[in-house]
Design a protein around this motif. Structure first.
Motif, PDB file in Angstrom:
ATOM      1  N   ILE A  10       0.840  -1.194   0.000  1.00 32.74           N
ATOM      2  CA  ILE A  10       0.000   0.000   0.000  1.00 32.74           C
ATOM      3  C   ILE A  10       0.876   1.245   0.000  1.00 32.74           C
ATOM      4  CG2 ILE A  10      -1.818   1.266   1.214  1.00 32.74           C
ATOM      5  CD1 ILE A  10      -2.651  -1.342   2.523  1.00 32.74           C
ATOM      6  N   SER A  11       0.662   2.129  -0.955  1.00 31.60           N
ATOM      7  CA  SER A  11       1.407   3.394  -0.968  1.00 31.60           C
ATOM      8  C   SER A  11       0.868   4.309   0.126  1.00 31.60           C
ATOM      9  CB  SER A  11       1.302   4.078  -2.332  1.00 31.60           C
ATOM     10  OG  SER A  11      -0.026   4.504  -2.583  1.00 31.60           O
ATOM     11  N   ALA A  12       1.743   5.110   0.690  1.00 34.33           N
ATOM     12  CA  ALA A  12       1.364   5.999   1.795  1.00 34.33           C
ATOM     13  C   ALA A  12       1.619   7.452   1.417  1.00 34.33           C
ATOM     14  CB  ALA A  12       2.164   5.642   3.050  1.00 34.33           C
ATOM     15  N   GLY A  13       0.982   8.349   2.147  1.00 31.07           N
ATOM     16  CA  GLY A  13       1.290   9.763   2.019  1.00 31.07           C
ATOM     17  C   GLY A  13       2.643  10.069   2.657  1.00 31.07           C
ATOM     18  N   PHE A  14       3.195  11.235   2.323  1.00 31.26           N
ATOM     19  CA  PHE A  14       4.477  11.618   2.907  1.00 31.26           C
ATOM     20  C   PHE A  14       4.382  13.028   3.454  1.00 31.26           C
ATOM     21  CE2 PHE A  14       8.884  13.079   2.998  1.00 31.26           C
ATOM     22  CZ  PHE A  14       9.487  12.019   3.657  1.00 31.26           C
ATOM     23  N   ASP A  15       4.690  13.170   4.742  1.00 31.36           N
ATOM     24  CA  ASP A  15       4.690  14.467   5.422  1.00 31.36           C
ATOM     25  C   ASP A  15       6.103  15.041   5.352  1.00 31.36           C
ATOM     26  OD1 ASP A  15       4.882  16.524   7.370  1.00 31.36           O
ATOM     27  OD2 ASP A  15       3.224  15.676   8.522  1.00 31.36           O
ATOM     28  N   TYR A  16       6.279  16.078   4.531  1.00 32.62           N
ATOM     29  CA  TYR A  16       7.615  16.637   4.307  1.00 32.62           C
ATOM     30  C   TYR A  16       8.128  17.395   5.525  1.00 32.62           C
ATOM     31  CZ  TYR A  16       7.069  15.220  -0.519  1.00 32.62           C
ATOM     32  OH  TYR A  16       6.899  14.457  -1.654  1.00 32.62           O
ATOM     33  N   SER A  17       7.245  18.006   6.298  1.00 29.40           N
ATOM     34  CA  SER A  17       7.679  18.756   7.474  1.00 29.40           C
ATOM     35  C   SER A  17       8.144  17.836   8.592  1.00 29.40           C
ATOM     36  CB  SER A  17       6.548  19.663   7.987  1.00 29.40           C
ATOM     37  OG  SER A  17       5.437  18.891   8.395  1.00 29.40           O
ATOM     38  N   GLU A  18       7.530  16.646   8.676  1.00 26.32           N
ATOM     39  CA  GLU A  18       7.876  15.699   9.741  1.00 26.32           C
ATOM     40  C   GLU A  18       8.743  14.536   9.245  1.00 26.32           C
ATOM     41  OE1 GLU A  18       7.154  15.995  12.915  1.00 26.32           O
ATOM     42  OE2 GLU A  18       5.951  17.829  12.735  1.00 26.32           O
ATOM     43  N   ASN A  19       8.970  14.469   7.930  1.00 26.54           N
ATOM     44  CA  ASN A  19       9.761  13.395   7.330  1.00 26.54           C
ATOM     45  C   ASN A  19       9.213  12.020   7.729  1.00 26.54           C
ATOM     46  OD1 ASN A  19      11.874  12.465   5.659  1.00 26.54           O
ATOM     47  ND2 ASN A  19      13.187  12.082   7.443  1.00 26.54           N
ATOM     48  N   ARG A  20       7.914  11.834   7.519  1.00 30.38           N
ATOM     49  CA  ARG A  20       7.300  10.575   7.923  1.00 30.38           C
ATOM     50  C   ARG A  20       6.203  10.166   6.946  1.00 30.38           C
ATOM     51  NH1 ARG A  20       2.260  11.317  10.396  1.00 30.38           N
ATOM     52  NH2 ARG A  20       1.745  13.503  10.757  1.00 30.38           N
ATOM     53  N   LEU A  21       5.958   8.852   6.887  1.00 29.14           N
ATOM     54  CA  LEU A  21       4.845   8.305   6.130  1.00 29.14           C
ATOM     55  C   LEU A  21       3.572   8.384   6.952  1.00 29.14           C
ATOM     56  CD1 LEU A  21       6.490   5.032   4.763  1.00 29.14           C
ATOM     57  CD2 LEU A  21       5.990   7.088   3.446  1.00 29.14           C
ATOM     58  N   PHE A  22       2.419   8.468   6.282  1.00 31.16           N
ATOM     59  CA  PHE A  22       1.148   8.386   6.988  1.00 31.16           C
ATOM     60  C   PHE A  22       0.115   7.722   6.084  1.00 31.16           C
ATOM     61  CE2 PHE A  22       1.108  12.426   4.744  1.00 31.16           C
ATOM     62  CZ  PHE A  22      -0.169  12.497   4.205  1.00 31.16           C
ATOM     63  N   ILE A  84       1.750  19.113  -4.779  1.00 31.75           N
ATOM     64  CA  ILE A  84       2.281  17.885  -5.369  1.00 31.75           C
ATOM     65  C   ILE A  84       3.268  17.243  -4.411  1.00 31.75           C
ATOM     66  CG2 ILE A  84       1.934  18.662  -7.745  1.00 31.75           C
ATOM     67  CD1 ILE A  84       4.870  19.299  -7.958  1.00 31.75           C
ATOM     68  N   SER A  85       3.492  15.944  -4.591  1.00 33.29           N
ATOM     69  CA  SER A  85       4.364  15.172  -3.701  1.00 33.29           C
ATOM     70  C   SER A  85       5.415  14.456  -4.536  1.00 33.29           C
ATOM     71  CB  SER A  85       3.532  14.160  -2.903  1.00 33.29           C
ATOM     72  OG  SER A  85       4.345  13.435  -2.001  1.00 33.29           O
ATOM     73  N   PRO A  86       6.549  15.117  -4.821  1.00 33.47           N
ATOM     74  CA  PRO A  86       7.538  14.545  -5.731  1.00 33.47           C
ATOM     75  C   PRO A  86       8.119  13.208  -5.279  1.00 33.47           C
ATOM     76  CG  PRO A  86       8.406  16.495  -4.605  1.00 33.47           C
ATOM     77  CD  PRO A  86       6.946  16.456  -4.340  1.00 33.47           C
ATOM     78  N   LEU A  87       8.193  12.984  -3.966  1.00 31.20           N
ATOM     79  CA  LEU A  87       8.738  11.713  -3.499  1.00 31.20           C
ATOM     80  C   LEU A  87       7.792  10.543  -3.749  1.00 31.20           C
ATOM     81  CD1 LEU A  87      10.510  12.652  -0.128  1.00 31.20           C
ATOM     82  CD2 LEU A  87      11.509  12.338  -2.394  1.00 31.20           C
ATOM     83  N   ARG A  88       6.509  10.840  -3.944  1.00 34.52           N
ATOM     84  CA  ARG A  88       5.544   9.774  -4.233  1.00 34.52           C
ATOM     85  C   ARG A  88       5.413   9.494  -5.724  1.00 34.52           C
ATOM     86  NH1 ARG A  88      -0.211  10.110  -1.297  1.00 34.52           N
ATOM     87  NH2 ARG A  88      -0.269   8.043  -2.274  1.00 34.52           N
ATOM     88  N   ASP A  89       5.521  10.542  -6.543  1.00 33.50           N
ATOM     89  CA  ASP A  89       5.140  10.420  -7.949  1.00 33.50           C
ATOM     90  C   ASP A  89       5.900   9.325  -8.690  1.00 33.50           C
ATOM     91  OD1 ASP A  89       3.332  12.444  -7.580  1.00 33.50           O
ATOM     92  OD2 ASP A  89       4.448  13.964  -8.696  1.00 33.50           O
ATOM     93  N   GLU A  90       7.227   9.411  -8.718  1.00 34.86           N
ATOM     94  CA  GLU A  90       7.989   8.487  -9.549  1.00 34.86           C
ATOM     95  C   GLU A  90       7.858   7.039  -9.098  1.00 34.86           C
ATOM     96  OE1 GLU A  90      11.822   9.525 -10.985  1.00 34.86           O
ATOM     97  OE2 GLU A  90      11.375  11.652 -11.100  1.00 34.86           O
ATOM     98  N   PRO A  91       8.010   6.721  -7.794  1.00 39.50           N
ATOM     99  CA  PRO A  91       7.860   5.311  -7.412  1.00 39.50           C
ATOM    100  C   PRO A  91       6.465   4.755  -7.667  1.00 39.50           C
ATOM    101  CG  PRO A  91       8.161   6.700  -5.462  1.00 39.50           C
ATOM    102  CD  PRO A  91       8.466   7.540  -6.651  1.00 39.50           C
ATOM    103  N   GLU A  92       5.425   5.561  -7.476  1.00 42.28           N
ATOM    104  CA  GLU A  92       4.071   5.051  -7.700  1.00 42.28           C
ATOM    105  C   GLU A  92       3.794   4.853  -9.190  1.00 42.28           C
ATOM    106  OE1 GLU A  92       1.050   7.176  -5.525  1.00 42.28           O
ATOM    107  OE2 GLU A  92       2.223   7.089  -3.681  1.00 42.28           O
ATOM    108  N   LEU A  93       4.289   5.762 -10.027  1.00 47.44           N
ATOM    109  CA  LEU A  93       4.150   5.584 -11.474  1.00 47.44           C
ATOM    110  C   LEU A  93       4.896   4.329 -11.927  1.00 47.44           C
ATOM    111  CD1 LEU A  93       4.605   9.321 -12.489  1.00 47.44           C
ATOM    112  CD2 LEU A  93       2.540   7.970 -12.929  1.00 47.44           C
TER     113      LEU A  93
END
Length: 238
Positions: A10-22, A84-93
């Protein structure tokens, strides 16, 4: 082990301010109740690791979240685009392309539906209200409890979404300002809203490659009919 649970990434969201998945727990519990073993995917551009994940996992769920960078379908990012969430885009694509190529079952929800379409060569509206000028568009970002269905969708017969729900019309929730525009080669539209907006797509030859625009993970606790799409998905991962 014939009774073992299929492993669902399951792909997760990424919190850039906290450097964590959610992740919303509704995704996790839906997969568990449907008979799968839910596992969060890492946010990484390590292609070798992602290829290993494709080989080891039995299915993939691309979750909802922020907008995809418009450069991935050849457009500039317009002013009406969102975060936009650049850390999510490429791996999910990458996962979407590789899973479909390997015929590994994949379910995309909201953003995940759009990711699948973009990955396979389709496009999306960056903003359905700004780019459908002169057309009456329904309210697709609802001001109602997240579990509450606010509009009908009309499902094509003999599609996987129809086979999951056994209904031509169901009512769904709605939290998006983007939607599928040009459907990717190999995909069909399996449902639409009354205003014509695409509500689900699916690949015509894969065992299960389905994207839905609504959020069943927020609805099934109130009405278990919305668990059906997860059950159909997990069953085909076994």
């Amino acid at each position: 082990m014939p009774n073992s649970r299929p492993i669902i990434g399951i792909s997760a969201g990424f919190d850039y301010s906290e450097n964590r998945l959610f992740i919303n727990n509704g995704y996790i519990e839906a997969i568990r109740l449907a008979g799968g073993l839910p596992v969060l995917l890492p946010v990484t551009n390590d292609t070798e690791l992602l290829k290993h994940i494709i080989g080891r996992f039995d299915g993939f769920l691309l979750s909802g979240g922020s907008d995809v960078d418009a450069r991935f379908w050849g457009e500039p990012n317009y002013t009406f685009g969102g975060e936009i969430s650049p850390l999510r885009d490429e791996p999910e694509l990458f996962i979407a392309r590789e899973a479909i190529a390997a015929d590994k079952p994949i379910l995309g929800i909201c953003r995940g539906c759009q990711v699948m379409n973009i990955a396979m060569g389709g496009t999306i509206y960056q903003d359905i209200y700004a780019q459908q000028v002169g057309k009456e568009i329904y309210k697709h970002s609802q001001n109602a409890p997240k579990w509450y269905p606010t509009h009908d969708i009309f499902i094509e017969k003999d599609t996987k979404v129809f086979k999951a729900h056994q209904e031509e019309i169901i009512r769904v929730n709605s939290f998006h300002h983007q939607a599928v525009k040009d459907v990717a080669p190999g995909f069909i539209v399996s449902s639409r809203c009354g205003d014509g907006i695409v509500e689900s797509i699916e690949h015509i030859s894969c065992k299960f490659a389905v994207g839905v625009q609504w959020h069943p993970e927020l609805m099934w606790e109130k009405d278990n009919t919305y668990l059906k799409i997860f059950v159909k998905f997990v069953a085909l991962c076994k």
